[in-house]
Motif scaffolding. Structure first.
Motif, PDB file in Angstrom:
ATOM      1  N   GLY A  43      16.598   7.431  -3.797  1.00 53.61           N
ATOM      2  CA  GLY A  43      15.341   7.839  -3.180  1.00 53.61           C
ATOM      3  C   GLY A  43      15.448   7.810  -1.678  1.00 53.61           C
ATOM      4  O   GLY A  43      16.469   7.444  -1.118  1.00 53.61           O
ATOM      5  N   GLY A  44      14.376   8.227  -1.042  1.00 52.33           N
ATOM      6  CA  GLY A  44      14.336   8.199   0.406  1.00 52.33           C
ATOM      7  C   GLY A  44      13.238   9.109   0.919  1.00 52.33           C
ATOM      8  O   GLY A  44      12.805  10.031   0.217  1.00 52.33           O
ATOM      9  N   ASN A  45      12.789   8.838   2.112  1.00 50.69           N
ATOM     10  CA  ASN A  45      11.752   9.647   2.748  1.00 50.69           C
ATOM     11  C   ASN A  45      11.773   9.425   4.241  1.00 50.69           C
ATOM     12  O   ASN A  45      12.228   8.396   4.735  1.00 50.69           O
ATOM     13  CB  ASN A  45      10.354   9.263   2.229  1.00 50.69           C
ATOM     14  CG  ASN A  45      10.040   9.890   0.896  1.00 50.69           C
ATOM     15  OD1 ASN A  45      10.036  11.097   0.764  1.00 50.69           O
ATOM     16  ND2 ASN A  45       9.794   9.059  -0.100  1.00 50.69           N
ATOM     17  N   ALA A  46      11.195  10.407   4.942  1.00 53.00           N
ATOM     18  CA  ALA A  46      10.918  10.256   6.373  1.00 53.00           C
ATOM     19  C   ALA A  46       9.520   9.665   6.493  1.00 53.00           C
ATOM     20  O   ALA A  46       8.689   9.821   5.595  1.00 53.00           O
ATOM     21  CB  ALA A  46      10.989  11.612   7.064  1.00 53.00           C
ATOM     22  N   LEU A  47       9.273   8.986   7.593  1.00 55.14           N
ATOM     23  CA  LEU A  47       7.972   8.382   7.829  1.00 55.14           C
ATOM     24  C   LEU A  47       7.277   9.077   8.997  1.00 55.14           C
ATOM     25  O   LEU A  47       7.934   9.592   9.903  1.00 55.14           O
ATOM     26  CB  LEU A  47       8.124   6.893   8.149  1.00 55.14           C
ATOM     27  CG  LEU A  47       8.818   6.047   7.082  1.00 55.14           C
ATOM     28  CD1 LEU A  47       9.025   4.633   7.589  1.00 55.14           C
ATOM     29  CD2 LEU A  47       8.020   6.051   5.795  1.00 55.14           C
ATOM     30  N   HIS A  48       5.960   9.072   8.981  1.00 57.18           N
ATOM     31  CA  HIS A  48       5.197   9.559  10.125  1.00 57.18           C
ATOM     32  C   HIS A  48       5.434   8.605  11.290  1.00 57.18           C
ATOM     33  O   HIS A  48       5.847   7.464  11.098  1.00 57.18           O
ATOM     34  CB  HIS A  48       3.703   9.628   9.784  1.00 57.18           C
ATOM     35  CG  HIS A  48       3.361  10.781   8.891  1.00 57.18           C
ATOM     36  ND1 HIS A  48       3.182  12.052   9.363  1.00 57.18           N
ATOM     37  CD2 HIS A  48       3.173  10.848   7.553  1.00 57.18           C
ATOM     38  CE1 HIS A  48       2.898  12.860   8.358  1.00 57.18           C
ATOM     39  NE2 HIS A  48       2.891  12.144   7.238  1.00 57.18           N
ATOM     40  N   PRO A  49       5.145   9.032  12.515  1.00 61.88           N
ATOM     41  CA  PRO A  49       5.371   8.161  13.687  1.00 61.88           C
ATOM     42  C   PRO A  49       4.582   6.859  13.618  1.00 61.88           C
ATOM     43  O   PRO A  49       3.584   6.752  12.890  1.00 61.88           O
ATOM     44  CB  PRO A  49       4.877   9.010  14.865  1.00 61.88           C
ATOM     45  CG  PRO A  49       4.805  10.402  14.363  1.00 61.88           C
ATOM     46  CD  PRO A  49       4.623  10.337  12.884  1.00 61.88           C
ATOM     47  N   THR A  50       5.011   5.887  14.407  1.00 62.81           N
ATOM     48  CA  THR A  50       4.344   4.588  14.415  1.00 62.81           C
ATOM     49  C   THR A  50       2.888   4.685  14.860  1.00 62.81           C
ATOM     50  O   THR A  50       2.087   3.818  14.522  1.00 62.81           O
ATOM     51  CB  THR A  50       5.076   3.584  15.331  1.00 62.81           C
ATOM     52  OG1 THR A  50       5.190   4.142  16.641  1.00 62.81           O
ATOM     53  CG2 THR A  50       6.451   3.257  14.786  1.00 62.81           C
ATOM     54  N   SER A  51       2.534   5.750  15.567  1.00 61.27           N
ATOM     55  CA  SER A  51       1.137   5.925  15.981  1.00 61.27           C
ATOM     56  C   SER A  51       0.210   6.097  14.782  1.00 61.27           C
ATOM     57  O   SER A  51      -0.998   5.890  14.892  1.00 61.27           O
ATOM     58  CB  SER A  51       0.999   7.116  16.925  1.00 61.27           C
ATOM     59  OG  SER A  51       1.427   8.302  16.279  1.00 61.27           O
ATOM     60  N   LYS A  75      11.514   0.186  21.180  1.00 58.66           N
ATOM     61  CA  LYS A  75      12.070   1.473  21.607  1.00 58.66           C
ATOM     62  C   LYS A  75      12.489   2.299  20.396  1.00 58.66           C
ATOM     63  O   LYS A  75      12.258   3.490  20.338  1.00 58.66           O
ATOM     64  CB  LYS A  75      13.252   1.245  22.542  1.00 58.66           C
ATOM     65  CG  LYS A  75      13.829   2.515  23.102  1.00 58.66           C
ATOM     66  CD  LYS A  75      14.934   2.243  24.096  1.00 58.66           C
ATOM     67  CE  LYS A  75      15.479   3.538  24.646  1.00 58.66           C
ATOM     68  NZ  LYS A  75      16.551   3.319  25.599  1.00 58.66           N
ATOM     69  N   GLU A  76      13.122   1.642  19.439  1.00 57.25           N
ATOM     70  CA  GLU A  76      13.545   2.333  18.222  1.00 57.25           C
ATOM     71  C   GLU A  76      12.661   1.871  17.073  1.00 57.25           C
ATOM     72  O   GLU A  76      12.527   0.680  16.829  1.00 57.25           O
ATOM     73  CB  GLU A  76      15.014   2.055  17.914  1.00 57.25           C
ATOM     74  CG  GLU A  76      15.954   2.671  18.912  1.00 57.25           C
ATOM     75  CD  GLU A  76      17.411   2.406  18.610  1.00 57.25           C
ATOM     76  OE1 GLU A  76      17.714   1.585  17.726  1.00 57.25           O
ATOM     77  OE2 GLU A  76      18.253   3.023  19.268  1.00 57.25           O
ATOM     78  N   ALA A  77      12.055   2.822  16.394  1.00 56.78           N
ATOM     79  CA  ALA A  77      11.128   2.502  15.314  1.00 56.78           C
ATOM     80  C   ALA A  77      11.680   2.998  13.983  1.00 56.78           C
ATOM     81  O   ALA A  77      12.492   3.924  13.929  1.00 56.78           O
ATOM     82  CB  ALA A  77       9.776   3.156  15.581  1.00 56.78           C
ATOM     83  N   LEU A  78      11.214   2.377  12.913  1.00 60.98           N
ATOM     84  CA  LEU A  78      11.606   2.805  11.572  1.00 60.98           C
ATOM     85  C   LEU A  78      11.069   4.206  11.338  1.00 60.98           C
ATOM     86  O   LEU A  78       9.868   4.448  11.396  1.00 60.98           O
ATOM     87  CB  LEU A  78      11.045   1.831  10.527  1.00 60.98           C
ATOM     88  CG  LEU A  78      11.379   2.131   9.077  1.00 60.98           C
ATOM     89  CD1 LEU A  78      12.885   2.083   8.842  1.00 60.98           C
ATOM     90  CD2 LEU A  78      10.671   1.138   8.165  1.00 60.98           C
ATOM     91  N   GLY A  79      11.971   5.142  11.104  1.00 59.28           N
ATOM     92  CA  GLY A  79      11.573   6.533  10.935  1.00 59.28           C
ATOM     93  C   GLY A  79      11.794   7.070   9.537  1.00 59.28           C
ATOM     94  O   GLY A  79      11.317   8.145   9.186  1.00 59.28           O
ATOM     95  N   GLY A  80      12.524   6.338   8.720  1.00 60.38           N
ATOM     96  CA  GLY A  80      12.786   6.788   7.367  1.00 60.38           C
ATOM     97  C   GLY A  80      13.741   5.840   6.675  1.00 60.38           C
ATOM     98  O   GLY A  80      14.178   4.835   7.255  1.00 60.38           O
TER      99      GLY A  80
END
Length: 115
Positions: A43-51, A75-80
């Motif tokens: 499985g896996g997915n992209a995430l919406h921005p931290t905002s 500076k670096e956020a979880l993106g997927g």
């Protein structure tokens, strides 16, 4: 076989300012990764921005506090993420090393199974 979570951390500002060609190349690289590792992907997915995040915490009295935004500014956020199956950590690292993350990097963590 064990399962591992591959967390993709990237610089959101660089993603937001990326032109269409750069974004297209990154998406194509993820598609190639998925095709190359299809037998190992669970499985896996992209995430919406931290905002778009909502954080939940409990205060000292146990009351639930709900706030807009990510848990922490970084500076670096979880993106997927990807969930992969691998024989061991070495194989998981080999697979995770193929994940495109031009604006950051990845973290590999074994998934704990409770019996």
């Amino acid at each position: 076989m064990s399962e591992y979570l591959v967390l993709i951390y990237e610089n959101e500002a660089k993603w937001e300012s990326a032109d269409g060609e750069t974004a297209g190349k990154m998406m194509a690289a993820h598609e190639t990764f998925g095709q190359t590792n299809a037998a190992k992907l669970r499985g896996g997915n992209a995430l919406h921005p931290t905002s778009s995040a909502t954080s939940l915490r409990r205060d000292s009295s146990g009351k639930l506090l709900v706030t807009d935004g990510a848990f922490a500014e970084t500076k670096e956020a979880l993106g997927g993420y990807y969930v992969i199956e691998a024989a061991d950590l070495d194989e998981a690292i080999s697979i995770a090393g193929q994940v495109p993350a031009s604006f950051g990097g990845v973290e590999v963590r074994p998934i704990r199974v409770f019996d």
